[in-house]
Design a protein around this motif. Structure first.
Motif, PDB file in Angstrom:
ATOM      1  N   PHE A 205       8.379  -1.796   5.761  1.00  0.00           N
ATOM      2  CA  PHE A 205       9.648  -1.357   6.341  1.00  0.00           C
ATOM      3  C   PHE A 205       9.412  -0.215   7.324  1.00  0.00           C
ATOM      4  O   PHE A 205      10.027  -0.176   8.388  1.00  0.00           O
ATOM      5  N   GLN A 206       8.542   0.726   6.970  1.00  0.00           N
ATOM      6  CA  GLN A 206       8.251   1.850   7.854  1.00  0.00           C
ATOM      7  C   GLN A 206       7.722   1.361   9.203  1.00  0.00           C
ATOM      8  O   GLN A 206       8.143   1.839  10.252  1.00  0.00           O
TER       9      GLN A 206
ATOM     10  N   PHE B 284       5.547   9.206   8.267  1.00  0.00           N
ATOM     11  CA  PHE B 284       6.835   8.569   8.517  1.00  0.00           C
ATOM     12  C   PHE B 284       7.967   9.503   8.121  1.00  0.00           C
ATOM     13  O   PHE B 284       8.939   9.675   8.875  1.00  0.00           O
ATOM     14  N   SER B 285       7.852  10.110   6.960  1.00  0.00           N
ATOM     15  CA  SER B 285       8.896  11.039   6.501  1.00  0.00           C
ATOM     16  C   SER B 285       9.043  12.224   7.441  1.00  0.00           C
ATOM     17  O   SER B 285      10.164  12.632   7.770  1.00  0.00           O
TER      18      SER B 285
ATOM     19  N   TYR C 241      -1.360   5.667  13.670  1.00  0.00           N
ATOM     20  CA  TYR C 241      -1.843   6.350  12.462  1.00  0.00           C
ATOM     21  C   TYR C 241      -1.801   5.413  11.252  1.00  0.00           C
ATOM     22  O   TYR C 241      -2.749   5.345  10.475  1.00  0.00           O
ATOM     23  N   SER C 242      -0.706   4.675  11.101  1.00  0.00           N
ATOM     24  CA  SER C 242      -0.607   3.779   9.958  1.00  0.00           C
ATOM     25  C   SER C 242      -1.568   2.592  10.096  1.00  0.00           C
ATOM     26  O   SER C 242      -2.096   2.109   9.119  1.00  0.00           O
ATOM     27  N   TRP C 243      -1.793   2.153  11.334  1.00  0.00           N
ATOM     28  CA  TRP C 243      -2.769   1.089  11.558  1.00  0.00           C
ATOM     29  C   TRP C 243      -4.168   1.578  11.195  1.00  0.00           C
ATOM     30  O   TRP C 243      -4.936   0.883  10.571  1.00  0.00           O
ATOM     31  N   ARG C 244      -4.471   2.823  11.554  1.00  0.00           N
ATOM     32  CA  ARG C 244      -5.785   3.406  11.229  1.00  0.00           C
ATOM     33  C   ARG C 244      -5.943   3.536   9.717  1.00  0.00           C
ATOM     34  O   ARG C 244      -6.998   3.230   9.168  1.00  0.00           O
TER      35      ARG C 244
ATOM     36  N   PRO D 127       0.830  -1.197   0.000  1.00  0.00           N
ATOM     37  CA  PRO D 127       0.000   0.000   0.000  1.00  0.00           C
ATOM     38  C   PRO D 127       0.868   1.253   0.000  1.00  0.00           C
ATOM     39  O   PRO D 127       2.046   1.192   0.342  1.00  0.00           O
ATOM     40  N   PRO D 128       0.304   2.366  -0.394  1.00  0.00           N
ATOM     41  CA  PRO D 128       1.102   3.597  -0.447  1.00  0.00           C
ATOM     42  C   PRO D 128       1.683   3.950   0.919  1.00  0.00           C
ATOM     43  O   PRO D 128       1.091   3.665   1.944  1.00  0.00           O
TER      44      PRO D 128
END
Length: 148
Positions: free
Chosen positions: A88-89, A10-11, A141-144, A4-5
């Protein structure tokens, strides 16, 4: 199967941590005696800088290498901030969280026992917790994003 995008959060977190690490590393390499005085006061700074010329040289060398390591970690974070693989993130964020938690535990169990640094460990532990929370917020946030 493509991943996924990636998340721009993260950046941003990597860039903020990189800026902190690079600035602190450069300060440690070149201005450590000033930082000791600013953070601990003149009397404690003199104790931390050593009493003999040999001790002072060893301490300055150690501080310079520690600063160089932190500076290199900052550049590593800068490079990692451009990785776009979400798996990876997530892996990297979990590792950074664990690293900050272990650093906080180190401060709680060992650094507070050093007489000259005993009053300073709590402030630094709070900093470690805040840095760890930034990665935890990214994971949440990424889990959401993943499950919405």
């Amino acid at each position: 199967m493509s991943s996924p995008p990636s998340s721009s959060a993260f950046s941003v977190i990597c860039l903020l941590h990189a800026a902190i690490a690079i600035a602190c590393g450069a300060s440690m390499m070149f201005y450590m005696s000033d930082l000791y005085t600013l953070g601990h006061g003149v009397e404690t700074a003199q104790k931390l800088l050593g009493s003999t010329p040999h001790d002072q040289l060893l301490i300055r060398t150690s501080d310079s290498f520690s600063g160089l390591l932190l500076f290199a970690i900052g550049f590593l974070l800068l490079m990692v901030s451009f990785v776009r693989d979400r798996e990876f993130q997530s892996f990297f964020a979990k590792g950074c969280t664990l690293l900050h938690v272990f650093m906080g535990l180190w401060r709680c169990y060992f650094e507070r026992r050093v007489e000259d640094l005993a009053w300073d460990w709590l402030r630094q532990t709070v900093g470690d917790v805040v840095l760890a929370l930034s990665w935890v917020f990214f994971l949440v946030y990424s889990w959401r994003e993943k499950y919405d």
